[in-house]
Design a protein around this motif. Structure first.
Motif, PDB file in Angstrom:
ATOM      1  N   MET A   1       3.447  57.931  19.210  1.00 46.09           N
ATOM      2  CA  MET A   1       3.160  57.740  20.643  1.00 46.09           C
ATOM      3  C   MET A   1       3.960  56.557  21.184  1.00 46.09           C
ATOM      4  SD  MET A   1      -0.443  56.578  22.312  1.00 46.09           S
ATOM      5  CE  MET A   1      -0.122  55.156  23.329  1.00 46.09           C
ATOM      6  N   ILE A   2       4.607  56.767  22.304  1.00 45.00           N
ATOM      7  CA  ILE A   2       5.331  55.663  22.939  1.00 45.00           C
ATOM      8  C   ILE A   2       4.338  54.854  23.772  1.00 45.00           C
ATOM      9  CG2 ILE A   2       7.106  55.029  24.613  1.00 45.00           C
ATOM     10  CD1 ILE A   2       8.585  57.614  23.698  1.00 45.00           C
ATOM     11  N   LYS A   3       4.275  53.587  23.488  1.00 45.71           N
ATOM     12  CA  LYS A   3       3.332  52.736  24.226  1.00 45.71           C
ATOM     13  C   LYS A   3       3.912  52.358  25.584  1.00 45.71           C
ATOM     14  CE  LYS A   3       1.350  50.446  20.132  1.00 45.71           C
ATOM     15  NZ  LYS A   3       1.327  49.164  19.389  1.00 45.71           N
ATOM     16  N   PRO A   4       3.074  52.381  26.629  1.00 45.85           N
ATOM     17  CA  PRO A   4       3.561  51.901  27.931  1.00 45.85           C
ATOM     18  C   PRO A   4       3.972  50.428  27.828  1.00 45.85           C
ATOM     19  CG  PRO A   4       1.364  52.895  28.122  1.00 45.85           C
ATOM     20  CD  PRO A   4       1.669  52.778  26.671  1.00 45.85           C
ATOM     21  N   ARG A   5       4.993  50.065  28.590  1.00 41.11           N
ATOM     22  CA  ARG A   5       5.503  48.697  28.539  1.00 41.11           C
ATOM     23  C   ARG A   5       4.886  47.868  29.652  1.00 41.11           C
ATOM     24  NH1 ARG A   5      10.598  48.136  26.306  1.00 41.11           N
ATOM     25  NH2 ARG A   5      11.272  46.759  27.969  1.00 41.11           N
ATOM     26  N   ILE A   6       4.314  46.723  29.279  1.00 48.44           N
ATOM     27  CA  ILE A   6       3.834  45.810  30.314  1.00 48.44           C
ATOM     28  C   ILE A   6       4.333  44.400  30.019  1.00 48.44           C
ATOM     29  CG2 ILE A   6       1.774  47.133  30.998  1.00 48.44           C
ATOM     30  CD1 ILE A   6       0.098  45.241  29.344  1.00 48.44           C
ATOM     31  N   ALA A   7       4.538  43.632  31.087  1.00 44.75           N
ATOM     32  CA  ALA A   7       5.081  42.288  30.927  1.00 44.75           C
ATOM     33  C   ALA A   7       4.102  41.236  31.422  1.00 44.75           C
ATOM     34  CB  ALA A   7       6.397  42.160  31.690  1.00 44.75           C
ATOM     35  N   PHE A   8       4.139  40.098  30.752  1.00 44.45           N
ATOM     36  CA  PHE A   8       3.380  38.928  31.184  1.00 44.45           C
ATOM     37  C   PHE A   8       4.348  37.809  31.528  1.00 44.45           C
ATOM     38  CE2 PHE A   8      -0.105  40.952  28.937  1.00 44.45           C
ATOM     39  CZ  PHE A   8      -1.243  40.499  29.595  1.00 44.45           C
ATOM     40  N   ASP A   9       3.990  37.074  32.570  1.00 46.16           N
ATOM     41  CA  ASP A   9       4.626  35.789  32.843  1.00 46.16           C
ATOM     42  C   ASP A   9       4.053  34.782  31.849  1.00 46.16           C
ATOM     43  OD1 ASP A   9       5.794  33.545  34.270  1.00 46.16           O
ATOM     44  OD2 ASP A   9       3.785  33.210  35.101  1.00 46.16           O
ATOM     45  N   LEU A  10       4.723  33.665  31.690  1.00 42.24           N
ATOM     46  CA  LEU A  10       4.267  32.653  30.727  1.00 42.24           C
ATOM     47  C   LEU A  10       3.442  31.538  31.403  1.00 42.24           C
ATOM     48  CD1 LEU A  10       4.341  31.429  27.858  1.00 42.24           C
ATOM     49  CD2 LEU A  10       6.592  30.496  28.390  1.00 42.24           C
ATOM     50  N   TYR A  44      -0.238  48.758  24.163  1.00 42.87           N
ATOM     51  CA  TYR A  44       0.951  48.505  24.985  1.00 42.87           C
ATOM     52  C   TYR A  44       2.054  47.812  24.203  1.00 42.87           C
ATOM     53  CZ  TYR A  44      -2.274  49.401  28.819  1.00 42.87           C
ATOM     54  OH  TYR A  44      -3.182  49.978  29.650  1.00 42.87           O
ATOM     55  N   HIS A  45       3.251  48.060  24.656  1.00 39.61           N
ATOM     56  CA  HIS A  45       4.421  47.315  24.199  1.00 39.61           C
ATOM     57  C   HIS A  45       4.492  46.073  25.087  1.00 39.61           C
ATOM     58  CE1 HIS A  45       8.631  47.189  22.595  1.00 39.61           C
ATOM     59  NE2 HIS A  45       8.842  46.535  23.716  1.00 39.61           N
ATOM     60  N   LEU A  46       4.252  44.915  24.508  1.00 42.03           N
ATOM     61  CA  LEU A  46       4.125  43.705  25.329  1.00 42.03           C
ATOM     62  C   LEU A  46       5.441  42.936  25.425  1.00 42.03           C
ATOM     63  CD1 LEU A  46       0.634  42.349  24.140  1.00 42.03           C
ATOM     64  CD2 LEU A  46       1.147  43.846  26.086  1.00 42.03           C
ATOM     65  N   VAL A  47       5.751  42.580  26.662  1.00 39.85           N
ATOM     66  CA  VAL A  47       6.985  41.861  26.966  1.00 39.85           C
ATOM     67  C   VAL A  47       6.603  40.544  27.638  1.00 39.85           C
ATOM     68  CG1 VAL A  47       9.145  41.978  28.296  1.00 39.85           C
ATOM     69  CG2 VAL A  47       8.153  44.088  27.352  1.00 39.85           C
ATOM     70  N   GLU A  71       9.261  41.848  22.950  1.00 33.49           N
ATOM     71  CA  GLU A  71      10.484  41.457  23.655  1.00 33.49           C
ATOM     72  C   GLU A  71      10.171  40.239  24.506  1.00 33.49           C
ATOM     73  OE1 GLU A  71      12.256  44.642  26.122  1.00 33.49           O
ATOM     74  OE2 GLU A  71      11.250  46.005  24.738  1.00 33.49           O
ATOM     75  N   THR A  72      11.147  39.343  24.634  1.00 33.33           N
ATOM     76  CA  THR A  72      10.954  38.183  25.507  1.00 33.33           C
ATOM     77  C   THR A  72      12.211  37.975  26.345  1.00 33.33           C
ATOM     78  OG1 THR A  72      11.792  36.587  23.853  1.00 33.33           O
ATOM     79  CG2 THR A  72       9.423  37.048  23.827  1.00 33.33           C
ATOM     80  N   TYR A  73      12.030  37.598  27.596  1.00 30.29           N
ATOM     81  CA  TYR A  73      13.149  37.349  28.494  1.00 30.29           C
ATOM     82  C   TYR A  73      12.979  36.015  29.210  1.00 30.29           C
ATOM     83  CZ  TYR A  73      14.109  42.258  27.728  1.00 30.29           C
ATOM     84  OH  TYR A  73      14.372  43.459  27.134  1.00 30.29           O
ATOM     85  N   SER A  74      14.085  35.333  29.371  1.00 36.03           N
ATOM     86  CA  SER A  74      14.088  34.053  30.076  1.00 36.03           C
ATOM     87  C   SER A  74      15.161  34.102  31.165  1.00 36.03           C
ATOM     88  CB  SER A  74      14.419  32.925  29.097  1.00 36.03           C
ATOM     89  OG  SER A  74      15.790  33.024  28.702  1.00 36.03           O
ATOM     90  N   TRP A  75      15.250  33.018  31.921  1.00 38.33           N
ATOM     91  CA  TRP A  75      16.273  32.894  32.951  1.00 38.33           C
ATOM     92  C   TRP A  75      17.671  33.027  32.348  1.00 38.33           C
ATOM     93  CZ3 TRP A  75      15.902  32.754  38.142  1.00 38.33           C
ATOM     94  CH2 TRP A  75      17.026  32.341  38.867  1.00 38.33           C
ATOM     95  N   SER A  76      17.812  32.611  31.082  1.00 36.72           N
ATOM     96  CA  SER A  76      19.127  32.670  30.435  1.00 36.72           C
ATOM     97  C   SER A  76      19.632  34.105  30.302  1.00 36.72           C
ATOM     98  CB  SER A  76      19.066  32.014  29.054  1.00 36.72           C
ATOM     99  OG  SER A  76      18.398  30.777  29.132  1.00 36.72           O
ATOM    100  N   ARG A  86      12.027  46.627  37.473  1.00 37.43           N
ATOM    101  CA  ARG A  86      12.992  47.658  37.066  1.00 37.43           C
ATOM    102  C   ARG A  86      14.022  47.104  36.089  1.00 37.43           C
ATOM    103  NH1 ARG A  86      14.368  49.378  43.137  1.00 37.43           N
ATOM    104  NH2 ARG A  86      14.450  47.104  43.187  1.00 37.43           N
ATOM    105  N   LYS A  87      14.245  45.791  36.156  1.00 40.31           N
ATOM    106  CA  LYS A  87      15.238  45.177  35.257  1.00 40.31           C
ATOM    107  C   LYS A  87      14.803  45.219  33.800  1.00 40.31           C
ATOM    108  CE  LYS A  87      17.363  41.945  38.495  1.00 40.31           C
ATOM    109  NZ  LYS A  87      17.406  40.520  38.927  1.00 40.31           N
ATOM    110  N   ILE A  88      13.514  45.210  33.551  1.00 35.70           N
ATOM    111  CA  ILE A  88      13.071  45.244  32.151  1.00 35.70           C
ATOM    112  C   ILE A  88      12.249  46.505  31.852  1.00 35.70           C
ATOM    113  CG2 ILE A  88      13.171  42.731  31.835  1.00 35.70           C
ATOM    114  CD1 ILE A  88      10.079  42.739  32.071  1.00 35.70           C
ATOM    115  N   LYS A  89      12.228  47.427  32.830  1.00 38.23           N
ATOM    116  CA  LYS A  89      11.588  48.739  32.646  1.00 38.23           C
ATOM    117  C   LYS A  89      10.144  48.656  32.159  1.00 38.23           C
ATOM    118  CE  LYS A  89      15.917  51.206  31.811  1.00 38.23           C
ATOM    119  NZ  LYS A  89      16.862  50.076  31.969  1.00 38.23           N
ATOM    120  N   VAL A  90       9.347  47.862  32.876  1.00 32.20           N
ATOM    121  CA  VAL A  90       7.923  47.803  32.532  1.00 32.20           C
ATOM    122  C   VAL A  90       7.104  48.483  33.613  1.00 32.20           C
ATOM    123  CG1 VAL A  90       8.056  45.731  31.105  1.00 32.20           C
ATOM    124  CG2 VAL A  90       7.667  45.494  33.581  1.00 32.20           C
ATOM    125  N   GLU A  91       5.924  48.921  33.226  1.00 33.06           N
ATOM    126  CA  GLU A  91       4.984  49.580  34.126  1.00 33.06           C
ATOM    127  C   GLU A  91       4.293  48.551  35.027  1.00 33.06           C
ATOM    128  OE1 GLU A  91       4.638  52.829  35.250  1.00 33.06           O
ATOM    129  OE2 GLU A  91       5.345  53.084  33.196  1.00 33.06           O
TER     130      GLU A  91
END
Ligand SMILES: [Mg+2]
Length: 150
Positions: A1-10, A44-47, A71-76, A86-91
């Motif tokens: 099963m593909i887990k839906p992607r969700i992102a959190f701010d830090l 969920y796939h957590l970002v 996955e983790t993303y920063s300003w860099s 849309r840039k990180i394709k999260v729900e």
């Protein structure tokens, strides 16, 4: 099963950094944070997405949060005037910054932004678990909706 992607701010969404006079020495997680992440990581796939720098993010991750995020993303890696999901394709993006939701309205994406009270603000001090009570129903209603559509 593909887990839906969700992102959190830090910062102010999951907690705040602890500093001494010269450097970062820890990260204080807000009430309910670990319990919420433990629960969500099963479904969920957590970002993690911060607008701080990569060196800052890596420092904070080293205090324990890295076990929860695939996955983790920063300003860099992603710089921009607002956090466009849309840039990180999260729900969903869960963030304390109302501005991103406002910016998303231009593209009809605002329902994908879950804005929570900032850690340590007046509202949060009054009800420290309110942010969890905002996140859980929003995510579960998404689940129900997508099941109906199938
Ligand atoms: Mg923040």
């Amino acid at each position: 099963m593909i887990k839906p992607r969700i992102a959190f701010d830090l910062d102010e969404t999951l907690g705040v950094t602890i500093t001494d006079s010269t450097s970062i020495i820890g990260f204080r997680l807000r009430d309910g944070c670990i319990e919420l992440l433990e629960q969500l990581k099963l479904k969920y796939h957590l970002v993690l997405w911060t607008v701080a720098s990569r060196s800052y993010l890596d420092k904070v991750l080293s205090f324990g949060l890295k076990d929860y995020f695939q996955e983790t993303y920063s300003w860099s890696e992603i710089a921009g005037s607002w956090k466009d999901i849309r840039k990180i394709k999260v729900e969903f993006l869960i963030d304390d910054n109302e501005y991103y939701k406002e910016a998303a309205k231009k593209y009809g994406l605002e329902s994908h932004y879950i804005i929570v009270p900032a850690y340590g603000c007046f509202e949060d001090n009054k009800e420290p678990l309110k942010w969890v009570q905002i996140v859980i129903p929003r995510l579960s209603s998404f689940y129900c909706d997508s099941e109906i559509q199938e």
